[in-house]
Enzyme design. Structure first.
Site, mmCIF file in Angstrom:
data_model
loop_
_atom_site.group_PDB
_atom_site.id
_atom_site.type_symbol
_atom_site.label_atom_id
_atom_site.label_comp_id
_atom_site.label_asym_id
_atom_site.label_seq_id
_atom_site.Cartn_x
_atom_site.Cartn_y
_atom_site.Cartn_z
ATOM 1 N N HIS A 197 0.848 -1.208 0.000
ATOM 2 C CA HIS A 197 0.000 0.000 0.000
ATOM 3 C C HIS A 197 0.880 1.253 0.000
ATOM 4 O O HIS A 197 0.618 2.211 -0.721
ATOM 5 C CB HIS A 197 -0.874 0.057 1.262
ATOM 6 C CG HIS A 197 -1.919 -1.014 1.354
ATOM 7 N ND1 HIS A 197 -2.088 -1.797 2.472
ATOM 8 C CD2 HIS A 197 -2.865 -1.416 0.468
ATOM 9 C CE1 HIS A 197 -3.100 -2.632 2.269
ATOM 10 N NE2 HIS A 197 -3.589 -2.426 1.063
ATOM 11 N N SER A 230 -2.912 -7.641 2.916
ATOM 12 C CA SER A 230 -3.197 -7.468 4.349
ATOM 13 C C SER A 230 -3.655 -8.802 4.955
ATOM 14 O O SER A 230 -3.309 -9.134 6.085
ATOM 15 C CB SER A 230 -4.291 -6.421 4.554
ATOM 16 O OG SER A 230 -3.868 -5.184 4.079
ATOM 17 N N ARG A 274 -1.758 -5.936 -8.508
ATOM 18 C CA ARG A 274 -0.508 -6.652 -8.198
ATOM 19 C C ARG A 274 -0.219 -7.731 -9.226
ATOM 20 O O ARG A 274 0.924 -7.982 -9.578
ATOM 21 C CB ARG A 274 -0.600 -7.315 -6.811
ATOM 22 C CG ARG A 274 -0.673 -6.331 -5.672
ATOM 23 C CD ARG A 274 -1.167 -6.989 -4.419
ATOM 24 N NE ARG A 274 -2.550 -7.456 -4.603
ATOM 25 C CZ ARG A 274 -3.294 -7.969 -3.633
ATOM 26 N NH1 ARG A 274 -2.801 -8.113 -2.417
ATOM 27 N NH2 ARG A 274 -4.528 -8.349 -3.856
ATOM 28 N N LYS A 293 -17.609 -6.730 7.823
ATOM 29 C CA LYS A 293 -16.340 -7.422 8.069
ATOM 30 C C LYS A 293 -15.995 -7.399 9.546
ATOM 31 O O LYS A 293 -16.435 -6.530 10.292
ATOM 32 C CB LYS A 293 -15.227 -6.742 7.274
ATOM 33 C CG LYS A 293 -15.084 -7.286 5.871
ATOM 34 C CD LYS A 293 -13.771 -6.815 5.278
ATOM 35 C CE LYS A 293 -13.619 -7.250 3.832
ATOM 36 N NZ LYS A 293 -12.440 -6.673 3.211
#
Ligand code: PNS
Length: 220
Positions: free
Chosen positions: A79, A190, A152, A103
């Protein structure tokens, strides 16, 4: 692209595309968009009406405010790499954490804000914020012109494409810009960082030192 030469034409009405196209002598105002179609023929489309939503979307962007949205639970070096790249090309960059009630995060919103503020201190055009609800609505409220997302690997592409296209459908004024983090962060997420930390594995080099400390404190 093939150059358009020979004559200048004006589209007679933006509202009624079926109306005739008149040729004129120079000078004249061109208020149509030109493009070559698949068979090589010239296609003329009415230019968007002045002030219309499409016309505003077509305007050149100045003083670009970009939003980099995400969960950041926690912020990783991947990040941070993207934030550094974004801070270089956008006038202002708002890193915005989604307040997602569904979440079950490891870090609270306040903790994530604190960590992000700490690690983005070197850039004075970077701001940390929190949002909930639709991203495009938040972008409208912030008067942001760009959504920044990282890709990514190919595996990210499909999800990101779908989200970007849907966001464009919801608000054509906002452009999604994709940037690539350094290859060394292409496998970093993460979720993996949380998992490795929870299982006692090494996370040095994956997250900034302040995040590493917080992770250790949270898990021990
Ligand atoms: O880092 P993440 O968790 O992949 O970020 C996903 C995020 C926050 C960018 C996405 O879930 C989002 O934009 N949520 C806000 C709700 C929304 O606008 N949904 C429609 C997306 S097309």
């Amino acid at each position: 692209m093939r150059p358009l030469v020979g004559f200048l034409i004006e589209y007679s009405s933006a509202k009624k595309p079926s109306l005739e196209i008149r040729s004129r002598q120079f000078p004249c105002v061109i208020c149509a968009n030109f493009r070559y179609n698949h068979s090589g023929g010239l296609q003329v489309e009415p230019a968007p009406e002045f002030g219309s939503e499409q016309a505003q979307a077509d305007e050149t962007m100045k003083n670009v405010l970009a939003i980099y949205p995400g969960s950041f639970d926690p912020v990783t070096n991947g990040h941070l790499d993207l934030i550094e790249r974004g801070a270089k090309i956008f006038d202002r960059l708002v890193v915005s954490i989604l307040r997602n009630f569904e979440k079950d995060p490891l870090f609270t919103i306040d903790e994530r804000v604190e960590m992000l503020r700490e690690v983005t201190r070197p850039w004075d055009n970077v701001e940390i914020d929190v949002f909930s609800g639709l991203l495009v609505e938040y972008a409208r409220l912030r008067e942001a012109n760009v959504l920044l997302r990282g890709i990514r690997a190919v595996s990210d592409y499909e999800y990101e494409l779908q989200m970007a296209m849907m966001n464009r459908k919801l608000n054509p004024k906002v452009e999604t810009v994709f940037m690539l983090p350094a290859v060394s962060y292409s496998y970093l997420s993460s979720r993996l960082v949380r998992e490795i930390a929870q299982l006692g594995g090494p996370i040095t080099g994956l997250v900034p030192p302040v995040v590493e400390e917080r992770l250790r404190a949270k898990i021990l």
